[in-house]
Scaffold this active site. Structure first.
Site: not given
Ligand code: GUN
Length: 301
Positions: A52, A96, A119
């Protein structure tokens, strides 16, 4: 059978996002900035977060990396989130998931300002999505809709079966598929569904998001179905340099003999999740620039 190339759609969209970032910076002086918080060192999370951050930089955005030890208390994490809410130079905040067990995920998600929740996980954004108001859409579900359209399928009137009812993928993708704009008929299957194959055999589109390899096999599909595989599972493999390989939730080999199109793992849904995160972060920075009336012309005065 067609493999749906998420990498190529992601590359195309990231090019457009990069142009948008440049235009915003030129017109307003605002550089979109995403803060990424990682608590602990779960290997899959480390790898997602690194991807990311790299994608942010490639798109010309600023990325603020906040790594906290696994022992971090919920209070400390909430304080970090709140200080990022107040920080005008940050347009997007991502915590995350999963978080260590002693931290309540919902409390942390609740603490993120909905205006910075790129998100799309906060109750405000989830609620707005459900009632069709403008909001940040959750990245993986939104990316899935884009992928199905990219595969050339008109979703309207089709029967979509979603397997898995997580808050991150299953529930929101079912909601997006059923929206008036998309207009699919949706069945949501989960661990409480006695015979999932009974539903998938009727499906034009199957989205599988269970986190279990082999959830979907070719014999469960109607010929010509489109399969979207959201799973990213590490399988030990001594022949690979990292000691593992990645597989999805669908059995690619048997499904690809029956489906008309399928997303590969890796290179299908994954790149789209990050792309939609960049998209939301750019959108958040644009809103910020509009609300604060930033223009480079003003700055020069
Ligand atoms: N863990 C797995 N997928 C995601 C996501 O799209 N965003 C976040 N913040 N954590 C995750």
């Amino acid at each position: 059978m067609k493999t749906i190339d998420g990498k190529s759609l992601a590359a195309k969209m990231r090019g457009e996002i990069k142009d948008g970032v440049e235009a915003l910076a030129k017109e307003t002086g605002v550089i979109p900035a995403l803060a990424v918080i990682l608590v602990g060192d779960n290997p899959a999370s480390v790898s997602y977060v690194t991807a990311k951050e790299k994608a942010c930089k490639e798109a010309g955005m600023a990325s603020r990396e906040i790594r906290m030890p696994a022992e971090t208390s919920e209070k400390e994490l909430l304080e970090t989130v709140r200080s990022l809410n107040e920080d005008a130079s940050v347009h997007g905040i991502l915590v995350q998931l999963p978080l260590p067990e002693h931290i309540r995920e919902n409390a942390v998600i609740d603490a993120i300002s909905p205006e910075k929740d790129v998100d799309g996980f906060s109750p405000v954004n989830v609620g707005k999505m459900m009632i069709g108001e403008e909001c940040f859409l959750p990245c993986t579900p939104h990316g899935i809709i884009k992928l199905i359209e990219f595969a050339g399928m008109d979703i309207a009137g089709k029967h979509a079966v979603v397997i898995g009812r997580s808050n991150i993928v299953g529930k929101p993708v079912a909601a997006l598929l059923a929206r008036r704009e998309t207009n699919a008929t949706v069945t949501l299957c989960h661990t409480g569904t006695p015979d999932i194959a009974r539903f998938t055999r009727e499906a034009d589109i199957v989205v599988v998001a269970t986190g279990r390899p082999g959830t979907l096999t070719g014999d469960m599909l109607k010929p010509g179905a489109v399969v979207i595989d959201v799973g990213v599972n590490r399988i030990a493999d001594a022949a690979k340099p990292k000691g593992f390989r990645l597989v999805g939730d669908a059995d690619f080999e048997s499904c690809s003999r029956v489906a008309s199109a399928i997303t590969p793992v890796p290179g299908g849904v994954g790149p789209m999740t990050i792309t939609m995160l960049l998209w939301n972060t750019l959108e958040s920075a644009r809103r910020f620039a509009r609300l604060t009336g930033c223009t480079t012309a003003e700055k020069m005065v």
